[in-house]
Design an enzyme around this catalytic site. Structure first.
Site, mmCIF file in Angstrom:
data_model
loop_
_atom_site.group_PDB
_atom_site.id
_atom_site.type_symbol
_atom_site.label_atom_id
_atom_site.label_comp_id
_atom_site.label_asym_id
_atom_site.label_seq_id
_atom_site.Cartn_x
_atom_site.Cartn_y
_atom_site.Cartn_z
ATOM 1 N N VAL A 195 -50.432 28.704 30.205
ATOM 2 C CA VAL A 195 -49.701 29.061 28.985
ATOM 3 C C VAL A 195 -48.991 30.395 29.149
ATOM 4 O O VAL A 195 -47.982 30.671 28.484
ATOM 5 C CB VAL A 195 -50.657 29.092 27.771
ATOM 6 C CG1 VAL A 195 -51.624 30.264 27.861
ATOM 7 C CG2 VAL A 195 -49.903 29.121 26.455
ATOM 8 N N LYS A 196 -49.500 31.245 30.065
ATOM 9 C CA LYS A 196 -48.933 32.574 30.257
ATOM 10 C C LYS A 196 -47.551 32.530 30.908
ATOM 11 O O LYS A 196 -46.823 33.518 30.894
ATOM 12 C CB LYS A 196 -49.903 33.429 31.066
ATOM 13 C CG LYS A 196 -51.250 33.571 30.355
ATOM 14 C CD LYS A 196 -52.368 33.885 31.330
ATOM 15 C CE LYS A 196 -53.723 33.606 30.691
ATOM 16 N NZ LYS A 196 -54.824 33.694 31.661
ATOM 17 N N ASP A 197 -47.193 31.379 31.491
ATOM 18 C CA ASP A 197 -45.836 31.222 32.030
ATOM 19 C C ASP A 197 -44.798 31.511 30.949
ATOM 20 O O ASP A 197 -43.733 32.084 31.216
ATOM 21 C CB ASP A 197 -45.599 29.791 32.514
ATOM 22 C CG ASP A 197 -46.530 29.365 33.616
ATOM 23 O OD1 ASP A 197 -47.226 30.223 34.185
ATOM 24 O OD2 ASP A 197 -46.562 28.149 33.909
#
Length: 400
Positions: free
Chosen positions: A47-49
């Site tokens: 999700v940090k992308d």
């Protein structure tokens, strides 16, 4: 789902599937729809992308990043211990974005971080600087102190501040939240699979808090103001409200990475969270195993935290009404996969240190027999086949 050619891997960030977790719902006697937003299917595996992409592109528009000159520096670590803990938004996601954009990147991280993570960072072209794990967060020798020193002394060095950067929650308000809403709304209710066609409950872990804050705003502003947003916080962290939830385990060590802090980041708006659930390492890892074994999802520890928090809330007095209502949609954000944690003892334990199954007994029994020669095999009558392998399968246990 992409139906056209993408210009580069950043086009593959996000657009992740929303998947039914029917076997887990059945094992826990849930009548509601239990849905997982599977973020490890994003281009960088997390999700940090989304945050990395949003912050880099915003910095470019603002003229803070100069092609051919800027050096992006980021402190990153897991979330174990009682020092400031930094998510790897500036790690793999940022290294991927910088590789595509052509920026040099330096990642500072404690010695305790996994070899898998360092290898991935180096494969993406990042310079990796290891720092003493025992160094306090405000020590000049810590991963934070070293990053700050490098930023001061390297020309055009820049640290993208995920804790104050509005593009952190905004990335989720503009992408993650709308994707969830679209998937739920566009799936019609049927007699076999009833649906309220709304996001009734949203569950997400909190690290910087950008994810749960941004998704909450997207859902409550544009879709369902009555949605119950649940924030999941590991025991030992202090993000949950009321503060009394944190006192029993204040300062305790925890193993789960990617969520929890010992300070409240600026981008976390706790007013956007309706309910907080505290989770332990044990229940988080049990939930990871359940998702792997029953749903085939190779998720990481923080995904287990989110699921265990969701299941515990659904069994609470407040959550039972939702759990027992057919068609209610409960969405759980599953932030990353197992890729970065495969050498961790907790994963090796759930993967390798298990009781022997009936099938393994059958295999051992067969292999202990002497292999017959060709002449012996031809002369022996055909015997009954081994007991059906279907009997070796065991039902998925419910989490308690």
């Amino acid at each position: 789902m992409h139906t056209h050619i993408l210009d580069n891997a950043l086009g593959g960030v996000g657009h992740t599937p929303l998947i039914r977790l029917d076997k887990i719902a059945q094992a826990n006697d849930l009548k509601c729809n239990l849905l997982g937003k599977v973020e490890f299917m994003s281009a960088g595996g997390s999700v940090k992308d989304r945050i990395a992409k949003a912050m880099v592109e915003a910095a470019e528009k603002e003229g803070k990043l100069i092609p051919g000159k800027s050096v992006v520096i980021e402190p990153t670590s897991g979330n174990t211990g009682t020092f400031h803990r930094f998510l790897d938004i500036g790690g793999i996601g940022l290294a991927m974005a910088c590789a595509i954009k052509g920026y040099a990147v330096i990642i500072t991280l404690p010695n305790k971080m996994s070899l898998e993570k360092e290898a991935l960072l180096r494969a993406l072209g990042a310079e990796v600087v290891r720092t003493p794990t025992e160094a306090a967060w405000d020590s000049p020798d810590s991963h934070i102190g070293v990053a700050n020193r490098l930023q001061r002394e390297i020309p055009y060095g820049i640290i993208l501040d995920q804790y104050r950067n509005v593009n952190n929650p905004l990335a989720h308000e503009l992408t993650t939240g709308p994707e969830i809403i679209e998937a739920v709304v566009s799936t019609p209710s049927t007699s076999a699979r009833p649906s309220s066609e709304k996001v009734d409950v949203m569950v997400a872990g909190a690290g910087t808090g950008g994810t749960v804050t941004g998704i909450s705003r997207a859902i409550k502003k544009t879709h369902n103001p009555d949605c119950t947003v649940i924030g999941v916080d590991p025991k030992g962290s202090i993000l949950a409200l009321p503060e009394s939830l944190n006192t029993a385990d204040n300062g305790a060590q925890y193993i789960v990475e990617g969520i929890g802090y010992d300070f409240v980041p600026d981008v976390l708006c706790r007013d956007d969270v309706d309910v907080w659930m505290k989770t332990s390492d044990e229940e988080s890892f049990a939930a990871v195993q359940q998702m792997m074994r029953s749903e085939g999802l190779l998720v990481g520890g923080s995904s287990g935290s989110a699921l265990s928090g969701a299941l515990r809330w659904l069994k609470s007095d407040e959550g039972k009404a939702v759990a027992n209502t057919s068609g209610k949609n409960v969405v759980v954000l599953l932030p990353d996969g197992i890729r970065n944690y495969m050498s961790k003892p907790w994963f090796l334990k759930i993967a390798m240190d298990q009781e022997a199954s009936p099938l393994s007994g059958t295999i051992a029994q067969i292999l202990q027999k002497k292999e017959p020669t060709k002449n012996e095999a031809e002369s022996e009558p055909i015997s009954n086949p081994p007991e059906s392998l279907a009997s070796a399968a065991s039902p998925t246990p419910a989490l308690h």
